[in-house]
Design a protein around this motif. Structure first.
Motif, mmCIF file in Angstrom:
data_model
loop_
_atom_site.group_PDB
_atom_site.id
_atom_site.type_symbol
_atom_site.label_atom_id
_atom_site.label_comp_id
_atom_site.label_asym_id
_atom_site.label_seq_id
_atom_site.Cartn_x
_atom_site.Cartn_y
_atom_site.Cartn_z
ATOM 1 N N GLY A 160 0.804 -1.210 0.000
ATOM 2 C CA GLY A 160 0.000 0.000 0.000
ATOM 3 C C GLY A 160 0.836 1.259 0.000
ATOM 4 O O GLY A 160 2.021 1.246 0.347
ATOM 5 N N PRO A 169 -8.692 8.405 -5.847
ATOM 6 C CA PRO A 169 -8.807 6.974 -6.193
ATOM 7 C C PRO A 169 -10.079 6.329 -5.665
ATOM 8 O O PRO A 169 -10.488 5.276 -6.156
ATOM 9 N N ILE A 170 -10.707 6.943 -4.665
ATOM 10 C CA ILE A 170 -12.007 6.508 -4.156
ATOM 11 C C ILE A 170 -12.833 7.755 -3.896
ATOM 12 O O ILE A 170 -12.341 8.881 -4.008
ATOM 13 N N LEU A 197 -8.777 -4.185 -3.362
ATOM 14 C CA LEU A 197 -8.326 -2.877 -2.899
ATOM 15 C C LEU A 197 -8.936 -2.583 -1.534
ATOM 16 O O LEU A 197 -10.145 -2.742 -1.327
ATOM 17 N N ALA A 199 -8.961 0.721 0.954
ATOM 18 C CA ALA A 199 -8.592 2.127 0.749
ATOM 19 C C ALA A 199 -9.377 3.045 1.663
ATOM 20 O O ALA A 199 -10.484 2.707 2.119
ATOM 21 N N VAL A 209 -4.149 3.683 -0.259
ATOM 22 C CA VAL A 209 -4.661 2.629 -1.140
ATOM 23 C C VAL A 209 -3.750 1.419 -0.988
ATOM 24 O O VAL A 209 -2.525 1.537 -0.996
ATOM 25 N N LEU A 229 -1.910 -3.030 -8.073
ATOM 26 C CA LEU A 229 -2.362 -1.723 -7.596
ATOM 27 C C LEU A 229 -2.149 -0.668 -8.678
ATOM 28 O O LEU A 229 -3.034 0.173 -8.935
ATOM 29 N N LEU A 233 -5.158 1.505 -10.542
ATOM 30 C CA LEU A 233 -5.210 2.967 -10.583
ATOM 31 C C LEU A 233 -5.187 3.480 -12.017
ATOM 32 O O LEU A 233 -5.952 4.386 -12.386
#
Length: 409
Positions: A160, A169-170, A197, A199, A209, A229, A233
């Motif tokens: 991470g 990203p979220i 994932l 996050a 993340v 990862l 992304l």
């Protein structure tokens, strides 16, 4: 001579040391680097696990918007999640150790010898520390505890980063427990052990993340996790702009229990306390340390009792017959999860999080009794897909030895 000697200064070591000090015992600690020392890993927990202990002030962040993405669904979990402030958590335990005038020694345990009324640990430098009971909290590769060997250890692994990104990203103010969406992977990559994932939005445009393998034997490598990862992304057109911290996480989920006849008591990873269904442990440390410490405090009152008898009392508190039955059920579940392909695994979690929240939350916290666990598992079996149900029935036969252990105790 001390009442108790604690080996290790991680979360498990500090949790049991603080609880022993609360009991008024004369406690010493032995660690390669005595506390305080920074902990690099992040520790999360559901807030309702801390509320009964009035410990939510130890959190640095809390999220009400907790979700999971499984089986092409976005599931609102309806449960608040928190991230520990490692400094606050460590100080919470250390302040109690300080009140108990606990003494820390620097070094490692190289040798152990038991006598009629004490145990003696010697460091490589020849320093000898004697105590009525030794508590090994030195992690998954314990310094002193012995356990049966296993040729199929399942590991949770994660890679991470904490940092800033070209775009979020979220979602804002969101916590993602698991995102199993795999549309960024090729068909061949999706045949490999699935990863998800994990996050969280840390505020001020900073996000954490982490690509995670729930459990696999052998462990999914950090290289694979990092690649996945980055692909995840990139597929969402998110670029990493600044990395503030990189986290590597690897620990066993199904270590055999230590021998419960030995004259040393274990705590934390050394005592196989990692939750086999989730990988969490800090909540269990907080809940269970006081009970183990109280048992030890009562046992050392009898000055004629040898370390073996004190340890036996503590082991019986830590790993009662009911706790061992529940662990066997969790191990049965873990074996199932590792056999499931990606589609079946996602269907399983979709069914799991559609159970009543009181059931799935207590299942993840390990606060159910054995009958309640069995009821939860039967509820899931009755409401899941035919594919998951068939796989569970097949596992019930292939893992019948595990289930028999639950029945006979």
């Amino acid at each position: 001579m001390f009442d108790a000697l604690v080996i290790g200064s991680g979360p498990a070591g500090l949790a049991i040391a603080a609880a022993l000090c609360d009991e008024g015992l004369n406690v010493a600690g032995l660690a390669p680097v005595p506390p305080p020392v920074a902990w690099s890993n992040t520790y999360g927990i559901w807030c309702d696990e801390l509320e009964p202990m009035n410990l939510t002030h130890l959190l640095s962040h809390r999220w009400q918007n907790s979700v999971a993405y499984v089986a092409q669904q976005k599931i609102a979990l309806g449960r608040e999640y928190g991230l520990f402030d490692n400094v606050k958590l460590q100080n919470y335990w250390l302040e109690r150790c300080d009140r108990g005038k606990m003494i820390w020694h620097q070094g490692t345990a190289a040798a152990l010898e038991h006598f009629a009324d004490r145990s003696c640990v010697t460091t490589p430098e020849g320093i000898a520390l004697s105590a009525r009971i030794v508590v090994d909290a030195s992690g998954h590769k314990p310094a002193l505890l012995k356990r049966p060997k296993s040729d199929r250890i399942a590991y949770q692994a994660a890679y991470g980063i904490v940092g800033r990104f070209s775009s979020p990203p979220i979602e804002s103010q969101q916590f993602v427990l698991m995102d199993y969406r795999a549309d960024h992977l090729s068909s061949d990559e999706r045949k490999a052990p699935p990863t998800f994932l994990y996050a969280m939005d840390l505020g001020n445009d900073v996000f954490f993340v982490e690509e995670t393998s729930l459990a696999n034997s052998p462990a999914v490598t950090f290289e694979v996790l990092q690649q996945r990862l980055e692909k995840r992304l990139a597929f969402r057109d998110v670029q990493v702009k600044e990395i503030q911290h990189v986290e590597y996480c690897l620990f066993p989920m199904n270590l055999p229990l230590p021998s419960l006849e030995q004259s040393v008591i274990g705590f934390g990873g050394a005592a196989s306390m990692v939750h086999p269904a989730s990988g969490y442990m800090v909540g269990a440390l907080l809940r269970r340390a006081p009970g183990v410490a109280k048992t030890i405090a009562h046992a050392v009152e009898n000055l004629n009792d040898p370390p073996a008898r004190i340890a036996t009392s503590a082991w019986q508190t830590l790993w009662s017959s009911d706790e061992m039955r529940k662990r066997t059920l969790y191990l049965f579940g873990l074996e199932n999860l590792m056999r499931f392909d990606e589609q079946t695994l996602q269907a399983f979690f979709a069914s799991f999080f559609q159970l009543p929240r009181s059931q799935w939350s207590a299942f993840l916290a390990n606060t159910l009794s054995t009958p309640e666990m069995l009821q939860t598992m039967m509820n899931l079996f009755g409401h899941t897909t035919h594919e998951v149900r068939w796989n569970l029935m097949r596992s019930a036969w292939s893992d019948r030895a595990l289930l028999w252990k639950v029945l006979v105790g």
